[in-house]
Design a protein around this motif. Structure first.
Motif, mmCIF file in Angstrom:
data_model
loop_
_atom_site.group_PDB
_atom_site.id
_atom_site.type_symbol
_atom_site.label_atom_id
_atom_site.label_comp_id
_atom_site.label_asym_id
_atom_site.label_seq_id
_atom_site.Cartn_x
_atom_site.Cartn_y
_atom_site.Cartn_z
ATOM 1 N N GLU A 9 0.805 -1.229 0.000
ATOM 2 C CA GLU A 9 0.000 0.000 0.000
ATOM 3 C C GLU A 9 0.833 1.271 0.000
ATOM 4 N N VAL A 10 2.156 1.132 0.111
ATOM 5 C CA VAL A 10 3.029 2.301 0.162
ATOM 6 C C VAL A 10 4.134 2.183 -0.874
ATOM 7 N N VAL A 22 5.200 6.996 1.083
ATOM 8 C CA VAL A 22 3.884 7.606 0.866
ATOM 9 C C VAL A 22 2.874 6.514 0.521
ATOM 10 N N PHE A 23 1.604 6.834 0.710
ATOM 11 C CA PHE A 23 0.561 5.920 0.268
ATOM 12 C C PHE A 23 0.644 5.811 -1.252
ATOM 13 N N ARG A 24 0.579 4.592 -1.758
ATOM 14 C CA ARG A 24 0.738 4.342 -3.197
ATOM 15 C C ARG A 24 -0.192 5.230 -4.018
ATOM 16 N N PRO A 29 2.425 11.310 2.874
ATOM 17 C CA PRO A 29 3.371 10.494 3.638
ATOM 18 C C PRO A 29 2.661 9.580 4.632
ATOM 19 N N VAL A 30 3.174 8.376 4.783
ATOM 20 C CA VAL A 30 2.622 7.427 5.739
ATOM 21 C C VAL A 30 2.680 8.015 7.151
ATOM 22 N N VAL A 31 3.739 8.740 7.440
ATOM 23 C CA VAL A 31 3.880 9.330 8.778
ATOM 24 C C VAL A 31 2.720 10.271 9.098
ATOM 25 N N ALA A 32 2.093 10.863 8.083
ATOM 26 C CA ALA A 32 0.952 11.758 8.324
ATOM 27 C C ALA A 32 -0.193 10.999 8.999
ATOM 28 N N LEU A 33 -0.383 9.734 8.640
ATOM 29 C CA LEU A 33 -1.427 8.932 9.282
ATOM 30 C C LEU A 33 -1.159 8.831 10.777
#
Length: 76
Positions: A9-10, A22-24, A29-33
Motif C-alpha cells: 500500500e506504500v 507515501v501511500f501508493r 506520507p505514511v507518517v501523516a497517518l
C-alpha cells in the motif's frame, strides 16, 4: 524500525516527497497517518483530509504495522 518495502500500500521514490514513504499513487506520507492518529484524529477524519488515500490502504498499513511490531526483532 518498520520495513515498509514489504507493504504493497506504500511506495517510496527519491524524486517525490523527499523520498518519504507515501501511500501508493499519492503524495501523502505514511507518517501523516500516525501523526494525525496520535493527535486524536479518527481514521475517517484522516480520510476526509487526504481524499487520495483509501480506507483499504489505511487498514492495510495499520495491519502491516501491527504485524511488524509483533514479529520484529526482540530486545536482548
Amino acid at each position: 524500525m518498520i520495513d515498509w518495502s514489504s507493504c504493497l500500500e506504500v511506495e517510496r521514490n527519491p524524486e517525490r516527497v523527499s523520498g518519504s514513504w507515501v501511500f501508493r499513487n499519492t503524495r501523502v506520507p505514511v507518517v501523516a497517518l500516525f501523526e494525525n492518529l496520535e493527535g486524536g484524529a479518527s481514521v475517517d477524519e484522516f480520510l476526509s483530509w487526504f481524499p487520495g488515500v483509501t480506507k483499504d490502504q489505511v487498514d492495510n498499513v495499520l495491519e502491516h504495522t501491527i504485524e511488524s511490531l509483533q514479529t520484529g526483532p526482540q530486545a536482548a
